[in-house]
Design an enzyme around this catalytic site. Sequence first.
Site, mmCIF file in Angstrom:
data_model
loop_
_atom_site.group_PDB
_atom_site.id
_atom_site.type_symbol
_atom_site.label_atom_id
_atom_site.label_comp_id
_atom_site.label_asym_id
_atom_site.label_seq_id
_atom_site.Cartn_x
_atom_site.Cartn_y
_atom_site.Cartn_z
ATOM 1 N N ASN A 123 -6.792 -4.518 5.699
ATOM 2 C CA ASN A 123 -7.340 -3.728 6.799
ATOM 3 C C ASN A 123 -7.945 -4.615 7.888
ATOM 4 O OD1 ASN A 123 -6.971 -0.811 6.718
ATOM 5 N ND2 ASN A 123 -7.983 -0.880 4.727
ATOM 6 N N ASN B 53 0.873 -1.175 0.000
ATOM 7 C CA ASN B 53 0.000 0.000 0.000
ATOM 8 C C ASN B 53 0.909 1.224 0.000
ATOM 9 O OD1 ASN B 53 -1.459 2.309 0.856
ATOM 10 N ND2 ASN B 53 -3.032 1.035 1.786
ATOM 11 N N TYR C 18 -7.568 -3.677 -2.299
ATOM 12 C CA TYR C 18 -7.511 -2.690 -1.230
ATOM 13 C C TYR C 18 -8.838 -2.791 -0.488
ATOM 14 C CZ TYR C 18 -7.449 1.743 1.272
ATOM 15 O OH TYR C 18 -7.507 2.694 2.257
ATOM 16 N N GLU D 6 -3.994 1.859 -2.867
ATOM 17 C CA GLU D 6 -4.132 3.299 -2.589
ATOM 18 C C GLU D 6 -3.303 4.131 -3.567
ATOM 19 O OE1 GLU D 6 -5.459 5.348 1.152
ATOM 20 O OE2 GLU D 6 -4.105 3.849 2.001
ATOM 21 N N ASP E 45 -3.863 -4.913 0.934
ATOM 22 C CA ASP E 45 -4.125 -4.313 2.241
ATOM 23 C C ASP E 45 -5.508 -4.760 2.666
ATOM 24 O OD1 ASP E 45 -4.694 -2.789 4.439
ATOM 25 O OD2 ASP E 45 -4.395 -0.852 3.461
ATOM 26 N N ASP F 106 2.805 4.684 4.960
ATOM 27 C CA ASP F 106 2.679 4.161 6.322
ATOM 28 C C ASP F 106 2.671 2.628 6.347
ATOM 29 O OD1 ASP F 106 0.252 4.391 4.993
ATOM 30 O OD2 ASP F 106 -0.880 5.114 6.718
ATOM 31 N N HIS F 107 2.708 2.011 5.160
ATOM 32 C CA HIS F 107 2.781 0.549 5.032
ATOM 33 C C HIS F 107 4.158 0.141 4.515
ATOM 34 C CE1 HIS F 107 -1.703 -0.325 5.146
ATOM 35 N NE2 HIS F 107 -1.691 0.982 4.914
#
Length: 253
Positions: free
Chosen positions: A147, A7, A104, A34, A145, A243-244
Amino acid sequence: MKIATWNVNSLKVRLPHVLDWLAANKPDALCLQELKMEDKAFPVAELEAAGYRAAFIGQKTYNGVAILSPKPMDAVVRNIPGFDDEQKRIIAATIDGVRVICGYFPNGQAVGSDKFEYKLRWLSALTEWVEEEMRQYPKLVLTGDFNIAPEAADAHPDWKDEIHVSEPERAAFRALTALGLIDAFRLFEQPERSFSWWDYRMMAFRRNFGLRIDHILVSPALQADCSSCTVDKAPRKLERPSDHAPVVLELAG
């Protein structure tokens, strides 16, 4: 065969990181999430110059997914067939006989919210479609990702928010693995508190206050070929990082 997921949290911002990572790691498939860009803005020329073709689907500001490969990609599918959704979250392609699905998954925002209910509907539709794909493609990888941190070990012990670790989300993850899919990361001994995402705030990366929410699931036909699965933290240490961190699967042969 090397398959990775990342991501990038804006391909426009992170394109130099992606190009450097491709050059250093030479994956056979890099699945990105993303993108945060419309298709007309996708950096086709830059990636082709680096030796990679791309299958992608994007939208302005949010979401967007892509698969990059130096090899031909066949039978490309964009979004979940039969699921009416304006959000661009799924792309699939066949590479060297392996079906690669890049997703995603919805964040969900908060347990009980409208976005959480959408997440569960989306996961249900995805599971039904992946079951069909597995019948057609015995060698299949579902990555991206998610989540979702599927087990207690996949979240920092001090994580207090319900989202990403709630029982409905974890049940949806179990429904995917119940199709026969295997969490490749857990096929190998891993360090404690192995995460793939860390918030930008509160020095979370430095404190290793994170979650493992980026996954690579493989079909039974690929399990014996899995030789390693790791999180590459190096890009998270760069200036202006996502951030990944990438998660990388190595398949023998």
